[in-house]
Design an enzyme around this catalytic site. Structure first.
Site, PDB file in Angstrom:
ATOM      1  N   LYS A 152      10.477 -40.624-117.209  1.00 25.69           N
ATOM      2  CA  LYS A 152      11.119 -40.638-115.877  1.00 25.69           C
ATOM      3  C   LYS A 152      11.849 -39.334-115.626  1.00 25.69           C
ATOM      4  CE  LYS A 152       9.383 -43.104-114.374  1.00 25.69           C
ATOM      5  NZ  LYS A 152       8.416 -44.050-114.781  1.00 25.69           N
ATOM      6  N   TRP A 182      -0.930 -57.851 -97.811  1.00 28.08           N
ATOM      7  CA  TRP A 182      -1.121 -57.329 -99.173  1.00 28.08           C
ATOM      8  C   TRP A 182      -1.423 -58.589 -99.963  1.00 28.08           C
ATOM      9  CZ3 TRP A 182      -0.559 -52.791-102.108  1.00 28.08           C
ATOM     10  CH2 TRP A 182      -0.227 -52.937-103.449  1.00 28.08           C
ATOM     11  N   ARG A 191       3.744 -49.498 -96.401  1.00 29.25           N
ATOM     12  CA  ARG A 191       3.946 -50.468 -97.482  1.00 29.25           C
ATOM     13  C   ARG A 191       2.644 -50.775 -98.211  1.00 29.25           C
ATOM     14  NH1 ARG A 191       8.652 -53.807 -95.679  1.00 29.25           N
ATOM     15  NH2 ARG A 191       7.920 -55.471 -96.979  1.00 29.25           N
ATOM     16  N   LYS A 231       0.242 -40.436-107.080  1.00 27.71           N
ATOM     17  CA  LYS A 231       0.574 -41.832-107.369  1.00 27.71           C
ATOM     18  C   LYS A 231      -0.569 -42.518-108.102  1.00 27.71           C
ATOM     19  CE  LYS A 231       3.061 -45.503-107.295  1.00 27.71           C
ATOM     20  NZ  LYS A 231       4.032 -45.534-108.404  1.00 27.71           N
ATOM     21  N   GLU A 237       9.393 -36.212-115.310  1.00 22.35           N
ATOM     22  CA  GLU A 237       8.476 -36.127-114.171  1.00 22.35           C
ATOM     23  C   GLU A 237       9.182 -35.870-112.843  1.00 22.35           C
ATOM     24  OE1 GLU A 237       6.104 -39.623-113.221  1.00 22.35           O
ATOM     25  OE2 GLU A 237       7.682 -40.938-113.950  1.00 22.35           O
ATOM     26  N   CYS A 253       3.815 -57.614 -97.595  1.00 20.03           N
ATOM     27  CA  CYS A 253       3.166 -57.746 -96.290  1.00 20.03           C
ATOM     28  C   CYS A 253       4.169 -57.415 -95.190  1.00 20.03           C
ATOM     29  CB  CYS A 253       2.673 -59.159 -96.082  1.00 20.03           C
ATOM     30  SG  CYS A 253       1.751 -59.822 -97.457  1.00 20.03           S
ATOM     31  N   ASN A 282       4.917 -63.937 -95.110  1.00 20.57           N
ATOM     32  CA  ASN A 282       5.070 -63.146 -96.341  1.00 20.57           C
ATOM     33  C   ASN A 282       5.635 -64.070 -97.403  1.00 20.57           C
ATOM     34  OD1 ASN A 282       4.493 -60.984 -94.730  1.00 20.57           O
ATOM     35  ND2 ASN A 282       6.553 -60.108 -94.792  1.00 20.57           N
ATOM     36  N   GLY A 283       5.212 -63.893 -98.637  1.00 18.67           N
ATOM     37  CA  GLY A 283       5.774 -64.712 -99.722  1.00 18.67           C
ATOM     38  C   GLY A 283       4.693 -65.590-100.344  1.00 18.67           C
ATOM     39  N   GLU A 333       9.662 -44.154-122.035  1.00 20.84           N
ATOM     40  CA  GLU A 333       9.634 -44.316-120.580  1.00 20.84           C
ATOM     41  C   GLU A 333      10.823 -43.588-119.936  1.00 20.84           C
ATOM     42  OE1 GLU A 333       7.756 -45.022-118.289  1.00 20.84           O
ATOM     43  OE2 GLU A 333       8.936 -45.773-116.605  1.00 20.84           O
ATOM     44  N   HIS A 337      12.932 -37.069-139.605  1.00 26.09           N
ATOM     45  CA  HIS A 337      11.673 -36.483-140.099  1.00 26.09           C
ATOM     46  C   HIS A 337      11.275 -35.245-139.297  1.00 26.09           C
ATOM     47  CE1 HIS A 337      11.114 -39.823-142.812  1.00 26.09           C
ATOM     48  NE2 HIS A 337      11.328 -40.661-141.824  1.00 26.09           N
TER      49      HIS A 337
HETATM   50  C1  F6R Z   1       4.881 -42.484-114.299  1.00 29.59           C
HETATM   51  C2  F6R Z   1       3.697 -43.044-113.693  1.00 29.59           C
HETATM   52  C3  F6R Z   1       2.386 -42.826-114.368  1.00 29.59           C
HETATM   53  C4  F6R Z   1       1.503 -44.073-114.233  1.00 29.59           C
HETATM   54  C5  F6R Z   1       0.101 -43.793-114.795  1.00 29.59           C
HETATM   55  C6  F6R Z   1      -0.756 -45.035-114.769  1.00 29.59           C
HETATM   56  O1  F6R Z   1       6.035 -42.801-113.587  1.00 29.59           O
HETATM   57  O2  F6R Z   1       3.758 -43.660-112.655  1.00 29.59           O
HETATM   58  O3  F6R Z   1       2.541 -42.461-115.686  1.00 29.59           O
HETATM   59  O4  F6R Z   1       2.114 -45.120-114.916  1.00 29.59           O
HETATM   60  O5  F6R Z   1      -0.514 -42.791-114.040  1.00 29.59           O
HETATM   61  O6  F6R Z   1      -0.891 -45.515-113.482  1.00 29.59           O
HETATM   62  P1  F6R Z   1      -1.389 -46.999-113.201  1.00 29.59           P
HETATM   63  O7  F6R Z   1      -0.356 -47.939-113.698  1.00 29.59           O
HETATM   64  O8  F6R Z   1      -1.537 -47.054-111.703  1.00 29.59           O
HETATM   65  O9  F6R Z   1      -2.683 -47.178-113.911  1.00 29.59           O
END
Ligand code: F6R
Length: 605
Positions: free
Chosen positions: A482, A73, A27, A600, A485, A2, A99-100, A478, A501
């Site tokens: 990272k 938020w 934010r 995102k 991407e 927030c 906030n909090g 993961e 394998h």
């Molecule tokens: C990778 C990334 C994506 C999300 C995926 C699911 O860094 O951010 O792979 O994890 O699109 O997104 P959510 O968690 O929002 O359902």
């Protein structure tokens, strides 16, 4: 999370408050509100976008030279106008933005209700204004200090009172808050971005500080009512830099926020002495959960990898067989009433995950959520759920959401385990590990420079393999995700045992391998794999446990992580991989916040 803004000075407060709220818009928020005081207090709130609040303010006469504002938020209570801040006391004298999380708000609320206080919202924050009312005898800071002495939890707050005008009282405990005072007036904010265009000198409050701002004057006390001196910090950021907390990218800011975001994920939920977790969001289905015999986790991308770690924890410690499906691959020929379906999503809007949820709902299955974005579609449509409380994640590459998902999964494991056969000692050990994470993540973050040097050394290799076993196999995937991407380098995550394998055929001196090789039950097998790679001329960057002397002799380069944590080692292991990917992208001049072709929130199937 927030945002808080406040102004007191010679000018009208309203334009500043609206402008300040716009600056913290990035934010993410779901509702907002403000109060401006003169002879009367004018309080306006709105659910939804900031424009809604602006429109409402246009319909009113709002005059006065001091006031506070908030963009919310949601944590406790949905994003409605009533739940938006500021919250006031029964007499509309005191107004508070916060906030909090106030952890003991239920007890305080019950006590105050018995005394006749009337609550209008479902928030934890509202107890603050009523508690201040209870202590108010004409001096606002005295009431704030007494009220804060009774609350447990985290806060950054600002309060104003009609019956003690001409001041804003601000307080901080584990949640950032800064004040600034100059010829333009006095400012308070949770986010320097809101005020950098007015003031470059700020005082960042410390935990337990209560600041009283009276225009060009101010003083700071602690909760024992003793005056405190605090240094000013000069800020030379512009608004955009300030939004990133002075960091060049949101991704780096979010990586560094993890001690705090992880702590927020378990705050108020761990009962250490009983070796269990208290999860308010799933209380309504507690009885049903006692009877379930299987869990199916559904999620995508990074959230899918968190789910895979959850499977190990749920099977090992709660004894519940667990399957993990990608949202896009999920199918459900027949519903089984003894299965719970757990949907994990940062955004709560991922179409693939949402469509699986719809299928489960249509067939009458029990659906649970682990979601970061409050009020999102998945959060609303699941039968019950647990919020991450990681705060908004702006960088496209998920970092702090992942660690908080794993932490929430560990809380769920603890809760379900203790419902079943997990003994109290195992529960306590589990809880102790969870609690130690913020400190240990902080330790790893101290070695940013070491990891960045490795990123520089390896940035030009076109391919990478990431290896891990068991709990750290999903971390390998993961780590690879990272890197690919945000740097566009080809990277694959593999199970450590699988290399022989097939993937071993790829290995030569130009194909480095990141091996997660912690001192756990699979260490010996990981080491054998590393020898196989070395024998083929491959380069190995090992992620190892502090104190391991053997590994440095075998690997080309080694990054160490603290040894204190076992079950939750993925939360620590992933952090150097995030930092590595970040620096490789930056050295290759790619924007890690906005990778090409990605969004995102993926709202298409
Ligand atoms: C990778 C990334 C994506 C999300 C995926 C699911 O860094 O951010 O792979 O994890 O699109 O997104 P959510 O968690 O929002 O359902």
């Amino acid at each position: 999370m927030c945002g808080i803004v406040g102004y007191i000075g010679k000018k009208e407060a309203l334009p500043f408050l609206l402008e300040g709220l716009k600056k913290v818009e990035y934010r993410g928020y779901d509702s907002s509100g403000l109060v401006v005081l003169k002879e009367k207090a004018k309080c306006v709130k709105a659910a939804g976008k900031l424009e809604k609040l602006e429109e409402k303010t246009k319909k009113e006469t709002i005059k006065g030279n001091f006031g506070i504002g908030h963009s919310r938020w949601s944590t406790h209570g949905p994003p409605t106008t009533k739940n938006a801040h500021p919250h006031s006391d029964c007499k509309n004298n005191i107004f508070v933005v916060h906030n909090g999380i106030i952890e003991n708000y239920k007890e305080i609320k019950e006590e105050l209700e018995k005394k006749g206080h009337n609550f209008l919202s479902q928030t934890d924050t509202e107890v603050l204004s009523h508690l201040m009312e209870d202590f108010f005898q004409g001096n606002l800071e005295e009431a704030v200090i007494k009220a804060l002495g009774k609350v447990r939890g985290t806060y950054a707050l600002a309060a104003v009172a009609l019956q003690d005008p001409g001041k804003i009282v601000a307080g901080r405990m584990f949640s950032p808050l800064a004040i600034s005072v100059n010829k333009e007036g006095g400012f308070v904010t949770s986010d320097p971005a809101a005020i950098v265009s007015y003031s470059k000198k700020m005082i960042f409050l410390e935990d337990g500080d209560v600041a009283v701002i009276k225009g060009e004057d101010f003083f700071i006390k602690n909760l024992k009512n003793k005056l405190k001196e605090r240094e000013e910090t000069k800020i030379d950021w512009d608004t955009e830099e300030a939004q990133k907390g002075g960091e060049p990218y949101f991704m780096l800011k979010e990586i560094k926020e993890q001690p705090e975001s992880v702590a927020n994920s378990f705050r108020g939920r761990l009962i250490e002495e009983e070796g269990t977790a208290k999860l308010g969001g799933i209380e309504s289905v507690e009885k049903k959960l006692r009877k379930i015999e299987k869990i199916r986790i559904i999620s995508c991308g990074t959230s899918y990898y968190a789910g895979l770690i959850g499977k190990y924890m749920l099977e090992d410690y709660a004894g519940i067989p667990t399957e993990v499906d990608l949202g896009s691959e999920f199918y459900l020929p027949k519903i089984d009433k003894k299965t719970a379906f757990l949907f994990i999503s940062q955004s709560g809007e991922t179409a693939d995950t949402l469509s699986a949820l719809k299928e489960v709902k249509n067939k009458g299955g029990l659906s649970l959520g682990i979601v970061n974005a409050v009020g999102s579609s998945i959060a609303r449509e699941t039968d019950a759920g647990i919020y991450n409380h990681a705060g908004p994640e702006i960088g496209v590459a998920s970092t702090k959401a992942f660690t908080s998902q794993v932490v929430v999964l560990s809380l769920l494991t603890l809760f379900l385990g203790r419902q079943r056969d997990m003994d109290i000692d195992t529960g306590k050990k589990f809880a102790k590990e969870i609690k130690s994470l913020p400190f240990l993540i902080g330790k790893i973050l101290e070695n940013m420079e070491g990891v960045s040097k490795l990123a520089k050394k390896y940035k030009s290799y076109p391919n990478f393999l990431y290896l891990g076993r068991r709990y750290n196999y999903p971390v390998a995937m993961e780590g690879a995700l990272k890197l690919k991407e945000i740097s566009y380098i080809h990277a694959e995550g593999n199970a450590g045992g699988e290399i022989k394998h097939g993937p071993l055929a790829l290995i030569d001196k130009d194909f480095p391998v990141f091996a997660i090789c912690l001192s756990d039950g699979v260490y010996g097998k990981m080491i054998s794999g590393i020898h196989e790679i070395k024998a083929r001329g491959g380069k190995v960057i090992a992620l190892a446990t502090q104190g391991n002397k053997e590994i440095e002799k075998i690997a080309s380069d080694t990054i160490f992580i603290p040894k204190e944590v076992k079950i939750l080692s993925p939360v620590l292991a992933v952090i150097p991989l995030q930092i590595f990917a970040y620096y490789v992208a930056v050295f290759l001049k790619k924007d890690p916040d906005k990778p090409r072709n990605l969004a995102k929130s993926v709202t298409v199937e």
